[in-house]
Write a protein that holds these residues in place. Structure first.
Motif, PDB file in Angstrom:
ATOM      1  N   ALA A 149       0.825  -1.206   0.000  1.00 28.16           N
ATOM      2  CA  ALA A 149       0.000   0.000   0.000  1.00 28.16           C
ATOM      3  C   ALA A 149       0.859   1.256   0.000  1.00 28.16           C
ATOM      4  N   PHE A 150       2.089   1.128   0.483  1.00 32.29           N
ATOM      5  CA  PHE A 150       2.974   2.290   0.646  1.00 32.29           C
ATOM      6  C   PHE A 150       4.188   2.250  -0.276  1.00 32.29           C
ATOM      7  N   ASP A 151       4.740   1.074  -0.534  1.00 29.24           N
ATOM      8  CA  ASP A 151       5.868   0.974  -1.453  1.00 29.24           C
ATOM      9  C   ASP A 151       5.679  -0.198  -2.401  1.00 29.24           C
ATOM     10  N   VAL A 166      -7.654  -0.044   1.594  1.00 25.15           N
ATOM     11  CA  VAL A 166      -7.915  -0.591   2.935  1.00 25.15           C
ATOM     12  C   VAL A 166      -7.248   0.286   4.002  1.00 25.15           C
ATOM     13  N   ALA A 167      -6.002   0.686   3.735  1.00 26.83           N
ATOM     14  CA  ALA A 167      -5.300   1.555   4.687  1.00 26.83           C
ATOM     15  C   ALA A 167      -6.023   2.888   4.834  1.00 26.83           C
ATOM     16  N   ALA A 188      -0.560  -3.866   8.218  1.00 24.98           N
ATOM     17  CA  ALA A 188       0.056  -3.902   6.889  1.00 24.98           C
ATOM     18  C   ALA A 188       1.238  -4.869   6.945  1.00 24.98           C
ATOM     19  N   PRO A 189       1.026  -6.145   6.627  1.00 23.07           N
ATOM     20  CA  PRO A 189       2.115  -7.118   6.715  1.00 23.07           C
ATOM     21  C   PRO A 189       3.146  -6.928   5.606  1.00 23.07           C
ATOM     22  N   GLY A 190       4.365  -7.351   5.903  1.00 25.68           N
ATOM     23  CA  GLY A 190       5.408  -7.402   4.892  1.00 25.68           C
ATOM     24  C   GLY A 190       5.389  -8.761   4.225  1.00 25.68           C
ATOM     25  N   LEU A 191       6.548  -9.379   4.100  1.00 20.87           N
ATOM     26  CA  LEU A 191       6.659 -10.687   3.450  1.00 20.87           C
ATOM     27  C   LEU A 191       6.476 -11.796   4.479  1.00 20.87           C
ATOM     28  N   PHE A 192       5.397 -12.535   4.343  1.00 19.14           N
ATOM     29  CA  PHE A 192       5.066 -13.590   5.296  1.00 19.14           C
ATOM     30  C   PHE A 192       5.055 -14.952   4.612  1.00 19.14           C
ATOM     31  N   MET A 193       5.295 -15.981   5.391  1.00 17.04           N
ATOM     32  CA  MET A 193       5.282 -17.351   4.900  1.00 17.04           C
ATOM     33  C   MET A 193       3.838 -17.835   4.786  1.00 17.04           C
ATOM     34  N   GLU A 240      -5.420   3.222  13.539  1.00 17.95           N
ATOM     35  CA  GLU A 240      -4.016   3.156  13.119  1.00 17.95           C
ATOM     36  C   GLU A 240      -3.783   2.047  12.101  1.00 17.95           C
ATOM     37  N   VAL A 241      -2.818   2.287  11.210  1.00 18.06           N
ATOM     38  CA  VAL A 241      -2.318   1.253  10.304  1.00 18.06           C
ATOM     39  C   VAL A 241      -0.930   0.862  10.805  1.00 18.06           C
ATOM     40  N   ILE A 242      -0.776  -0.380  11.193  1.00 26.68           N
ATOM     41  CA  ILE A 242       0.474  -0.860  11.801  1.00 26.68           C
ATOM     42  C   ILE A 242       1.236  -1.715  10.797  1.00 26.68           C
ATOM     43  N   ARG A 243       2.445  -1.281  10.450  1.00 27.85           N
ATOM     44  CA  ARG A 243       3.291  -2.106   9.588  1.00 27.85           C
ATOM     45  C   ARG A 243       3.907  -3.224  10.415  1.00 27.85           C
TER      46      ARG A 243
END
Length: 253
Positions: A149-151, A166-167, A188-193, A240-243
Protein backbone atom coordinates in the motif's frame (compact mmCIF):
# COMPACT_ATOMS: atom_id res chain seq x y z
CA UNK A 1 -11.55 -6.59 25.19
CA UNK A 2 -11.27 -9.88 27.02
CA UNK A 3 -11.61 -12.53 24.31
CA UNK A 4 -13.11 -15.23 26.54
CA UNK A 5 -16.53 -16.19 25.21
CA UNK A 6 -16.70 -13.41 22.61
CA UNK A 7 -18.00 -13.99 19.08
CA UNK A 8 -15.40 -13.53 16.33
CA UNK A 9 -15.50 -13.75 12.54
CA UNK A 10 -12.27 -14.25 10.58
CA UNK A 11 -12.54 -13.92 6.80
CA UNK A 12 -10.01 -15.77 4.70
CA UNK A 13 -9.77 -18.04 7.71
CA UNK A 14 -9.18 -21.22 5.76
CA UNK A 15 -5.46 -20.67 5.27
CA UNK A 16 -2.44 -18.46 5.90
CA UNK A 17 -2.81 -15.40 8.12
CA UNK A 18 -6.52 -15.97 8.59
CA UNK A 19 -6.15 -19.57 9.74
CA UNK A 20 -3.41 -18.63 12.21
CA UNK A 21 -5.60 -15.83 13.56
CA UNK A 22 -8.64 -18.06 13.94
CA UNK A 23 -6.53 -20.57 15.87
CA UNK A 24 -4.99 -17.92 18.12
CA UNK A 25 -8.27 -16.22 19.02
CA UNK A 26 -9.93 -19.59 19.66
CA UNK A 27 -7.02 -20.48 21.96
CA UNK A 28 -7.70 -17.21 23.79
CA UNK A 29 -11.26 -18.36 24.45
CA UNK A 30 -13.16 -16.74 21.59
CA UNK A 31 -16.02 -18.40 19.71
CA UNK A 32 -14.75 -18.23 16.13
CA UNK A 33 -16.57 -18.38 12.81
CA UNK A 34 -14.25 -19.08 9.87
CA UNK A 35 -15.32 -17.54 6.54
CA UNK A 36 -13.64 -18.65 3.32
CA UNK A 37 -14.54 -19.16 -0.35
CA UNK A 38 -13.01 -22.62 0.00
CA UNK A 39 -15.58 -24.69 1.87
CA UNK A 40 -13.19 -27.53 2.68
CA UNK A 41 -10.49 -25.19 4.00
CA UNK A 42 -12.96 -23.34 6.21
CA UNK A 43 -14.30 -26.63 7.59
CA UNK A 44 -10.81 -27.97 8.30
CA UNK A 45 -9.86 -24.94 10.40
CA UNK A 46 -13.26 -24.74 12.11
CA UNK A 47 -13.12 -28.42 13.04
CA UNK A 48 -9.64 -27.98 14.47
CA UNK A 49 -10.69 -25.13 16.77
CA UNK A 50 -14.26 -26.16 17.52
CA UNK A 51 -15.58 -23.23 15.51
CA UNK A 52 -18.13 -22.59 12.79
CA UNK A 53 -17.34 -22.86 9.07
CA UNK A 54 -19.03 -20.43 6.68
CA UNK A 55 -18.57 -20.20 2.93
CA UNK A 56 -18.93 -17.21 0.65
CA UNK A 57 -17.47 -14.27 -1.24
CA UNK A 58 -16.76 -11.37 1.13
CA UNK A 59 -17.87 -8.90 -1.57
CA UNK A 60 -21.27 -10.60 -1.91
CA UNK A 61 -23.77 -8.63 0.19
CA UNK A 62 -26.41 -11.36 0.43
CA UNK A 63 -23.93 -14.15 1.18
CA UNK A 64 -22.19 -12.20 3.94
CA UNK A 65 -25.46 -10.99 5.46
CA UNK A 66 -26.50 -14.62 5.72
CA UNK A 67 -23.09 -15.62 7.10
CA UNK A 68 -23.29 -13.03 9.88
CA UNK A 69 -26.78 -14.17 10.76
CA UNK A 70 -25.64 -17.80 10.98
CA UNK A 71 -22.65 -16.83 13.12
CA UNK A 72 -24.87 -14.77 15.42
CA UNK A 73 -27.30 -17.65 15.88
CA UNK A 74 -24.43 -19.96 16.84
CA UNK A 75 -22.16 -17.67 18.85
CA UNK A 76 -24.16 -14.61 19.89
CA UNK A 77 -23.56 -10.92 19.03
CA UNK A 78 -20.44 -10.25 16.97
CA UNK A 79 -17.64 -8.54 18.88
CA UNK A 80 -14.56 -8.95 16.66
CA UNK A 81 -14.14 -9.00 12.88
CA UNK A 82 -10.77 -9.83 11.32
CA UNK A 83 -10.58 -9.19 7.56
CA UNK A 84 -7.95 -11.53 6.07
CA UNK A 85 -9.67 -12.50 2.82
CA UNK A 86 -7.73 -11.31 -0.20
CA UNK A 87 -6.24 -12.09 -3.57
CA UNK A 88 -2.93 -11.10 -5.18
CA UNK A 89 -2.14 -10.04 -8.71
CA UNK A 90 1.15 -9.54 -10.49
CA UNK A 91 0.76 -7.79 -13.83
CA UNK A 92 2.15 -4.62 -15.38
CA UNK A 93 -0.24 -1.83 -16.37
CA UNK A 94 1.09 -2.23 -19.91
CA UNK A 95 2.83 -5.49 -20.69
CA UNK A 96 4.03 -7.31 -23.77
CA UNK A 97 0.47 -8.35 -24.56
CA UNK A 98 -0.90 -4.82 -24.19
CA UNK A 99 -2.74 -3.10 -21.33
CA UNK A 100 -3.67 -5.01 -18.21
CA UNK A 101 -7.18 -6.49 -18.55
CA UNK A 102 -9.59 -4.24 -16.70
CA UNK A 103 -11.43 -7.27 -15.35
CA UNK A 104 -8.31 -8.34 -13.45
CA UNK A 105 -7.97 -4.94 -11.78
CA UNK A 106 -11.66 -5.01 -10.90
CA UNK A 107 -11.39 -8.52 -9.40
CA UNK A 108 -8.54 -7.56 -7.08
CA UNK A 109 -10.24 -4.35 -5.93
CA UNK A 110 -13.55 -6.17 -5.49
CA UNK A 111 -12.17 -8.83 -3.17
CA UNK A 112 -9.54 -6.85 -1.28
CA UNK A 113 -11.19 -3.45 -0.91
CA UNK A 114 -14.91 -3.83 -1.56
CA UNK A 115 -14.95 -7.13 0.32
CA UNK A 116 -13.25 -5.52 3.31
CA UNK A 117 -15.68 -2.59 3.28
CA UNK A 118 -18.67 -4.90 2.91
CA UNK A 119 -17.64 -6.84 6.00
CA UNK A 120 -16.85 -3.66 7.91
CA UNK A 121 -20.27 -2.15 7.34
CA UNK A 122 -22.20 -5.33 8.11
CA UNK A 123 -20.15 -6.04 11.23
CA UNK A 124 -20.39 -2.46 12.50
CA UNK A 125 -24.16 -2.46 12.14
CA UNK A 126 -24.36 -5.56 14.33
CA UNK A 127 -21.70 -4.51 16.85
CA UNK A 128 -23.37 -1.16 17.39
CA UNK A 129 -26.44 -2.81 18.93
CA UNK A 130 -24.45 -4.93 21.44
CA UNK A 131 -24.20 -4.16 25.13
CA UNK A 132 -21.13 -2.02 25.91
CA UNK A 133 -18.17 -3.57 27.70
CA UNK A 134 -15.31 -1.83 29.57
CA UNK A 135 -14.74 1.78 28.43
CA UNK A 136 -17.98 1.53 26.46
CA UNK A 137 -16.38 -0.78 23.89
CA UNK A 138 -18.76 -2.73 21.68
CA UNK A 139 -16.49 -4.21 19.04
CA UNK A 140 -13.18 -4.34 17.19
CA UNK A 141 -12.54 -4.49 13.45
CA UNK A 142 -9.07 -5.51 12.26
CA UNK A 143 -8.32 -5.37 8.54
CA UNK A 144 -5.35 -6.46 6.46
CA UNK A 145 -3.56 -4.06 4.13
CA UNK A 146 0.03 -4.64 2.97
CA UNK A 147 3.34 -2.82 2.79
CA UNK A 148 2.51 -2.71 -0.93
CA UNK A 149 0.00 0.00 0.00
CA UNK A 150 2.97 2.29 0.65
CA UNK A 151 5.87 0.97 -1.45
CA UNK A 152 4.27 -1.16 -4.11
CA UNK A 153 6.47 -2.69 -6.75
CA UNK A 154 6.24 -2.74 -10.53
CA UNK A 155 3.48 -5.18 -11.40
CA UNK A 156 1.53 -4.52 -8.19
CA UNK A 157 -0.71 -1.70 -9.42
CA UNK A 158 -3.97 -3.52 -8.74
CA UNK A 159 -2.83 -5.07 -5.46
CA UNK A 160 -1.29 -1.83 -4.17
CA UNK A 161 -4.39 0.17 -5.09
CA UNK A 162 -6.66 -2.28 -3.29
CA UNK A 163 -4.51 -2.42 -0.17
CA UNK A 164 -3.96 1.34 -0.21
CA UNK A 165 -7.73 1.66 -0.12
CA UNK A 166 -7.92 -0.59 2.94
CA UNK A 167 -5.30 1.55 4.69
CA UNK A 168 -7.13 4.75 3.75
CA UNK A 169 -10.43 3.39 5.09
CA UNK A 170 -9.02 2.93 8.56
CA UNK A 171 -9.04 6.43 10.07
CA UNK A 172 -12.35 7.74 8.68
CA UNK A 173 -14.16 4.56 9.66
CA UNK A 174 -12.54 4.60 13.13
CA UNK A 175 -13.65 8.21 13.58
CA UNK A 176 -17.19 7.43 12.49
CA UNK A 177 -17.58 4.29 14.59
CA UNK A 178 -16.03 5.82 17.72
CA UNK A 179 -19.45 7.06 18.80
CA UNK A 180 -20.62 3.44 18.84
CA UNK A 181 -17.65 2.14 20.84
CA UNK A 182 -16.13 0.26 17.91
CA UNK A 183 -12.38 0.37 17.26
CA UNK A 184 -10.89 0.03 13.77
CA UNK A 185 -7.24 -0.94 13.21
CA UNK A 186 -5.39 -2.21 10.14
CA UNK A 187 -2.25 -4.34 9.89
CA UNK A 188 0.06 -3.90 6.89
CA UNK A 189 2.11 -7.12 6.72
CA UNK A 190 5.41 -7.40 4.89
CA UNK A 191 6.66 -10.69 3.45
CA UNK A 192 5.07 -13.59 5.30
CA UNK A 193 5.28 -17.35 4.90
CA UNK A 194 1.80 -17.80 3.46
CA UNK A 195 0.79 -20.82 1.32
CA UNK A 196 1.50 -18.79 -1.83
CA UNK A 197 5.04 -17.99 -0.71
CA UNK A 198 5.64 -21.47 0.67
CA UNK A 199 5.07 -22.86 -2.82
CA UNK A 200 8.04 -20.91 -4.18
CA UNK A 201 11.47 -22.48 -4.55
CA UNK A 202 13.95 -22.31 -1.68
CA UNK A 203 16.16 -19.98 -3.74
CA UNK A 204 13.32 -17.52 -4.29
CA UNK A 205 12.34 -17.60 -0.62
CA UNK A 206 15.95 -16.99 0.39
CA UNK A 207 16.11 -14.05 -2.01
CA UNK A 208 12.96 -12.54 -0.51
CA UNK A 209 14.27 -12.98 3.04
CA UNK A 210 17.59 -11.34 2.13
CA UNK A 211 15.79 -8.04 1.51
CA UNK A 212 14.40 -7.93 5.07
CA UNK A 213 16.53 -5.94 7.57
CA UNK A 214 15.83 -7.76 10.85
CA UNK A 215 14.98 -10.42 11.60
CA UNK A 216 16.20 -11.53 8.18
CA UNK A 217 13.47 -14.05 7.47
CA UNK A 218 9.91 -14.24 6.26
CA UNK A 219 7.27 -13.48 8.84
CA UNK A 220 5.34 -16.30 10.50
CA UNK A 221 1.55 -16.29 10.34
CA UNK A 222 1.53 -16.74 14.12
CA UNK A 223 3.27 -13.35 14.46
CA UNK A 224 0.46 -11.69 12.54
CA UNK A 225 -2.08 -13.51 14.73
CA UNK A 226 -0.27 -12.35 17.87
CA UNK A 227 -0.62 -8.73 16.76
CA UNK A 228 -4.34 -9.23 16.09
CA UNK A 229 -4.73 -10.65 19.60
CA UNK A 230 -2.92 -7.64 21.08
CA UNK A 231 -5.06 -5.18 19.14
CA UNK A 232 -8.18 -6.82 20.49
CA UNK A 233 -7.10 -6.58 24.13
CA UNK A 234 -5.45 -3.14 23.95
CA UNK A 235 -8.37 -0.72 24.00
CA UNK A 236 -6.19 2.33 23.29
CA UNK A 237 -5.25 1.11 19.80
CA UNK A 238 -7.62 2.74 17.33
CA UNK A 239 -7.54 4.37 13.89
CA UNK A 240 -4.02 3.16 13.12
CA UNK A 241 -2.32 1.25 10.30
CA UNK A 242 0.47 -0.86 11.80
CA UNK A 243 3.29 -2.11 9.59
CA UNK A 244 4.40 -5.60 10.55
CA UNK A 245 7.39 -5.98 8.27
CA UNK A 246 10.75 -6.21 10.13
CA UNK A 247 11.66 -2.76 8.71
CA UNK A 248 11.21 -3.88 5.10
CA UNK A 249 10.93 -1.18 2.43
CA UNK A 250 10.37 -2.79 -0.93
CA UNK A 251 12.47 -1.90 -3.97
CA UNK A 252 10.78 -0.85 -7.23
CA UNK A 253 11.03 -4.43 -8.53
Amino acid sequence: MDMAGQAVIVTGGGSGLGAATAMRLAADGARVAVVDVNREAAAAVANRIGGLALTGDVADEAAMTAALAEARAAHGPLRVLVNCAGVASGRRVVGRDGPMPLAEFERVVRVNLIGTFNMMRLAAAEMGTAEPLADGERGVIVSTASVAAFDGQIGQAAYSASKGGVAALTLPVARELAQHGIRVVTIAPGLFMTPMVAALSDDVKASLAAAIPFPRRLGAAEEYAALVAHIVVNRYLNGEVIRLDAALRMAPK
